[in-house]
Design a protein around this motif. Structure first.
Motif, mmCIF file in Angstrom:
data_model
loop_
_atom_site.group_PDB
_atom_site.id
_atom_site.type_symbol
_atom_site.label_atom_id
_atom_site.label_comp_id
_atom_site.label_asym_id
_atom_site.label_seq_id
_atom_site.Cartn_x
_atom_site.Cartn_y
_atom_site.Cartn_z
ATOM 1 N N LYS A 196 -7.109 9.411 9.281
ATOM 2 C CA LYS A 196 -5.576 8.652 8.939
ATOM 3 C C LYS A 196 -5.990 7.185 8.410
ATOM 4 C CE LYS A 196 -1.269 7.832 10.625
ATOM 5 N NZ LYS A 196 -0.197 7.994 11.723
ATOM 6 N N LEU A 197 -6.917 6.720 9.036
ATOM 7 C CA LEU A 197 -7.049 5.192 8.515
ATOM 8 C C LEU A 197 -7.510 5.102 7.045
ATOM 9 C CD1 LEU A 197 -7.463 2.188 9.172
ATOM 10 C CD2 LEU A 197 -9.710 2.570 9.766
ATOM 11 N N SER A 198 -7.974 6.062 6.547
ATOM 12 C CA SER A 198 -8.369 6.241 5.102
ATOM 13 C C SER A 198 -7.220 6.237 4.309
ATOM 14 C CB SER A 198 -9.536 7.015 4.751
ATOM 15 O OG SER A 198 -10.750 6.959 5.562
ATOM 16 N N PHE A 199 -6.119 6.966 4.904
ATOM 17 C CA PHE A 199 -5.153 7.407 4.030
ATOM 18 C C PHE A 199 -3.719 6.580 4.335
ATOM 19 C CE2 PHE A 199 -7.815 10.694 3.400
ATOM 20 C CZ PHE A 199 -7.719 11.429 2.398
ATOM 21 N N GLY A 242 0.928 -1.182 0.003
ATOM 22 C CA GLY A 242 0.020 -0.029 -0.027
ATOM 23 C C GLY A 242 0.865 1.213 -0.079
ATOM 24 N N THR A 243 0.480 2.297 -0.554
ATOM 25 C CA THR A 243 1.216 3.544 -0.807
ATOM 26 C C THR A 243 0.340 4.556 -0.377
ATOM 27 O OG1 THR A 243 0.902 3.687 -3.066
ATOM 28 C CG2 THR A 243 2.955 2.650 -1.985
ATOM 29 N N VAL A 244 0.558 5.730 -0.132
ATOM 30 C CA VAL A 244 -0.005 7.241 -0.133
ATOM 31 C C VAL A 244 1.038 8.277 -0.664
ATOM 32 C CG1 VAL A 244 0.695 7.395 2.363
ATOM 33 C CG2 VAL A 244 -1.284 8.582 1.362
ATOM 34 N N GLU A 245 0.422 9.094 -1.458
ATOM 35 C CA GLU A 245 1.485 10.263 -1.708
ATOM 36 C C GLU A 245 1.293 11.356 -1.245
ATOM 37 O OE1 GLU A 245 3.422 9.762 -4.669
ATOM 38 O OE2 GLU A 245 3.011 7.758 -4.817
ATOM 39 N N GLY A 246 2.539 11.946 -1.179
ATOM 40 C CA GLY A 246 2.311 13.327 -0.440
ATOM 41 C C GLY A 246 3.456 14.274 -0.825
ATOM 42 N N THR A 247 3.847 15.239 0.000
ATOM 43 C CA THR A 247 4.863 16.225 -0.346
ATOM 44 C C THR A 247 5.569 16.323 1.292
ATOM 45 O OG1 THR A 247 3.629 17.530 -1.897
ATOM 46 C CG2 THR A 247 5.724 18.583 -1.056
ATOM 47 N N ILE A 248 6.904 16.629 1.291
ATOM 48 C CA ILE A 248 7.545 16.805 2.375
ATOM 49 C C ILE A 248 7.660 18.263 2.682
ATOM 50 C CG2 ILE A 248 9.752 16.247 3.534
ATOM 51 C CD1 ILE A 248 8.049 13.985 2.460
ATOM 52 N N LEU A 249 7.329 18.755 3.812
ATOM 53 C CA LEU A 249 7.112 20.012 4.333
ATOM 54 C C LEU A 249 8.688 20.545 4.764
ATOM 55 C CD1 LEU A 249 4.100 20.490 6.333
ATOM 56 C CD2 LEU A 249 4.389 20.869 3.742
ATOM 57 N N THR A 250 8.884 21.689 4.771
ATOM 58 C CA THR A 250 10.092 22.309 5.274
ATOM 59 C C THR A 250 10.260 22.482 6.664
ATOM 60 O OG1 THR A 250 9.362 24.674 5.107
ATOM 61 C CG2 THR A 250 10.470 23.583 3.177
ATOM 62 N N PHE A 254 5.046 14.868 6.522
ATOM 63 C CA PHE A 254 4.186 14.316 5.191
ATOM 64 C C PHE A 254 2.952 14.856 5.177
ATOM 65 C CE2 PHE A 254 2.249 11.073 2.869
ATOM 66 C CZ PHE A 254 3.222 10.815 1.699
ATOM 67 N N PHE A 255 2.913 15.869 4.167
ATOM 68 C CA PHE A 255 1.880 16.397 3.933
ATOM 69 C C PHE A 255 0.990 16.105 2.770
ATOM 70 C CE2 PHE A 255 -0.072 20.271 1.695
ATOM 71 C CZ PHE A 255 -0.750 20.934 2.857
ATOM 72 N N LEU A 256 -0.425 16.075 2.894
ATOM 73 C CA LEU A 256 -1.359 15.573 2.341
ATOM 74 C C LEU A 256 -1.991 16.559 1.414
ATOM 75 C CD1 LEU A 256 -2.554 12.910 4.652
ATOM 76 C CD2 LEU A 256 -1.373 12.318 2.610
ATOM 77 N N PRO A 257 -1.718 16.966 0.191
ATOM 78 C CA PRO A 257 -2.312 18.419 -0.292
ATOM 79 C C PRO A 257 -3.790 18.229 -0.562
ATOM 80 C CG PRO A 257 -0.365 17.644 -1.617
ATOM 81 C CD PRO A 257 -0.660 16.360 -0.629
ATOM 82 N N GLU A 258 -4.497 17.179 -0.665
ATOM 83 C CA GLU A 258 -6.023 17.022 -0.793
ATOM 84 C C GLU A 258 -6.608 17.276 0.483
ATOM 85 O OE1 GLU A 258 -4.841 12.523 -0.728
ATOM 86 O OE2 GLU A 258 -3.857 14.503 -1.025
ATOM 87 N N LEU A 259 -5.723 17.257 1.627
ATOM 88 C CA LEU A 259 -6.496 17.577 2.790
ATOM 89 C C LEU A 259 -5.812 18.661 3.593
ATOM 90 C CD1 LEU A 259 -6.503 14.062 4.693
ATOM 91 C CD2 LEU A 259 -8.530 15.105 3.271
#
Length: 205
Positions: free
Chosen positions: A187-190, A148-156, A170-175
């Protein structure tokens, strides 16, 4: 059906148990592998998450005949770092020889090392993913593998206090939130672990 998880990490156990409870039509109970603390840990020297998960599942299942043993390997992959920290996510700061206060918790040291490694990286290059592979074995034989994977962006900078590991970065742009800012149900959903476990249970059923 009872699955015995070869981990003492409370965050992982929480994710796995919540995911199992969410899967409709399954009667699965997750428990920590009996006597886990007394079993010597196997080497985790495979180059992939799948390799490590399968090796650990097979190893621990041989210590507990007849039981279905589940083991995981998971971590963070960052595009700008060519997929690092990857399988070395838990040992990232140690591997990098990152000079810092060793009295700090391991997660904090790893997060600071990641921020240092990404200094100057563009927003596009800060993209990454959490990746989890689960393997189930019985008597040394692998009977199921799922990921399983989840995509995101690393903050500063870190945000949130609810997660563990790299969750505060670990930032989730859609949320519009980091993993460490999410309510447990959201969090469970992601969760990459939750997604991997749901797929594993589907395979085993």
């Amino acid at each position: 059906m009872t699955l015995y998880v070869a981990t003492s990490n409370p965050g992982k156990l929480r994710d796995f148990s919540a995911a199992a409870a969410e899967v409709a039509g399954t009667n699965v109970r997750l428990e920590t592998l009996p006597g886990l603390a007394t079993i010597p840990s196997p080497p985790e020297d495979e180059p992939t998450f799948s390799g490590n998960a399968c090796a650990k599942a097979a190893y621990y299942s041989l210590q507990s005949p007849g039981l279905i043993v589940v083991a995981d390997d998971s971590g963070l992959e960052v595009d700008a770092l060519d997929g690092a920290p990857g399988v070395r996510s838990a040992r990232y700061a140690e591997d990098a020889g990152f000079a810092q206060d060793e009295s700090l918790p391991l997660d904090e040291r790893n997060n600071r090392c990641l921020l240092e490694s990404l200094k100057g990286a563009s927003e596009a290059d800060r993209r990454g993913r959490y990746h989890c592979v689960l393997a189930a074995a019985r008597d040394g034989e692998i009977i199921a593998v799922a990921d399983g994977t989840v995509e995101g962006t690393i903050l500063t900078a870190q945000r949130g206090r609810s997660g563990f590991g790299y969750d505060p970065l670990f930032f989730l742009p859609e949320l519009g939130k980091t993993m460490a800012e999410l309510e447990p149900a959201t969090k469970l959903s992601f969760s990459h672990r939750g997604r991997a476990l749901r797929r594993l249970l589907q395979t085993l059923s």
